[in-house]
Enzyme design. Structure first.
Site, short mmCIF file in Angstrom:
data_model
loop_
_atom_site.label_atom_id
_atom_site.label_comp_id
_atom_site.label_asym_id
_atom_site.label_seq_id
_atom_site.Cartn_x
_atom_site.Cartn_y
_atom_site.Cartn_z
N ALA A 242 36.20 42.16 37.18
CA ALA A 242 37.38 43.03 37.24
C ALA A 242 38.51 42.30 37.93
CB ALA A 242 37.04 44.31 38.01
N GLU B 129 40.19 37.82 33.27
CA GLU B 129 39.31 38.06 34.42
C GLU B 129 37.85 37.73 34.09
OE1 GLU B 129 39.86 38.65 37.56
OE2 GLU B 129 42.02 38.93 37.41
N GLU C 161 36.17 34.83 36.39
CA GLU C 161 35.09 35.18 37.31
C GLU C 161 33.72 34.70 36.86
OE1 GLU C 161 35.00 39.27 38.52
OE2 GLU C 161 37.03 39.19 39.34
N ILE D 21 57.42 52.53 52.61
CA ILE D 21 56.98 52.14 53.95
C ILE D 21 56.58 50.67 54.00
CG2 ILE D 21 55.24 52.60 55.75
CD1 ILE D 21 57.27 54.84 55.32
N GLU E 16 38.38 33.58 45.98
CA GLU E 16 37.36 34.43 45.36
C GLU E 16 36.03 33.68 45.30
OE1 GLU E 16 37.90 37.55 41.81
OE2 GLU E 16 38.32 35.49 41.25
N GLU F 88 46.44 53.87 41.19
CA GLU F 88 45.77 52.81 40.44
C GLU F 88 45.06 53.37 39.20
OE1 GLU F 88 42.46 49.25 40.90
OE2 GLU F 88 42.49 50.85 42.38
N SER G 97 41.19 56.47 42.61
CA SER G 97 41.21 57.38 43.76
C SER G 97 42.51 58.16 43.76
CB SER G 97 41.09 56.61 45.08
OG SER G 97 39.83 56.00 45.20
N ARG H 69 33.06 42.15 49.97
CA ARG H 69 34.28 42.95 50.04
C ARG H 69 34.57 43.29 51.49
NH1 ARG H 69 37.35 42.47 45.55
NH2 ARG H 69 36.17 42.92 43.65
#
Length: 176
Positions: free
Chosen positions: A75, A91, A95, A13, A139, A118, A112, A63
């Site tokens: 992360a 990372e 960060e 999609i 970021e 993921e 999830s 977020r």
């Protein structure tokens, strides 16, 4: 009885920079049919970076998806074909500025699985060396050192709401 769903068809999609979306038509164990909306994600890493003083290196980051600033462990998303361990070190450095002399995989989990594929790789980083952060251009993070005991209190009082961070902090009790 093995409860599996047989994929009969799959339709793309949306293809994006971070995720893709597809709809699968599946046959259920009772021979009925259903549509499944599936978010395809390349995977990600999270880093439980612990100092010699038993402090966890954390970031606070806004977020947009939840319209909140969240406390998180460092992360990030895996690039296509990227080794998760190398991604974790990258990372952490980007960060927070920290690099590490020791890093080990401590767990993997699905974030999830009801709608996304993921897979998260959780690493423990020790023997940290402080340096300058180099975040992505979009970021904006604040870097904090939080004592493990204080992080556990932050879980109890609801200050920390991010699932990967909750898992990392709960695992820290067994690792230090």
């Amino acid at each position: 009885m093995i409860l599996e769903e047989k994929t009969l068809s799959s339709e793309k999609i949306y293809n994006g920079k971070i995720i893709n979306l597809r709809i699968d038509t599946v046959e259920l164990p009772d021979h009925k049919y259903q549509k499944r909306e599936i978010v395809e994600h390349p995977g990600a890493v999270a880093v439980l970076a612990i100092t010699k003083e038993n402090e966890i290196i954390m970031v606070k980051q806004y977020r947009k998806t939840v319209e909140e600033t969240l406390w998180e462990v460092p992360a990030g998303k895996l690039e296509i074909g990227e080794d998760p361990k190398k991604c974790a070190m990258r990372e952490l450095k980007e960060e927070t500025g920290y690099s590490c002399k020791k890093i080990e995989l401590i767990n993997t989990f699905y974030t999830s699985p009801g709608f996304s594929d993921e897979k998260m790789y959780l690493y423990l980083a020790k023997d940290l060396v402080e340096g300058d952060p180099n975040p992505d251009e979009d970021e904006y993070v604040e870097i904090h050192k939080v004592k493990v005991e204080d992080a556990l209190d932050m879980l109890q009082n609801g200050t920390i709401k991010d699932a990967k961070t909750i898992i990392a902090i709960l695992m820290s009790k067994q690792l230090i």
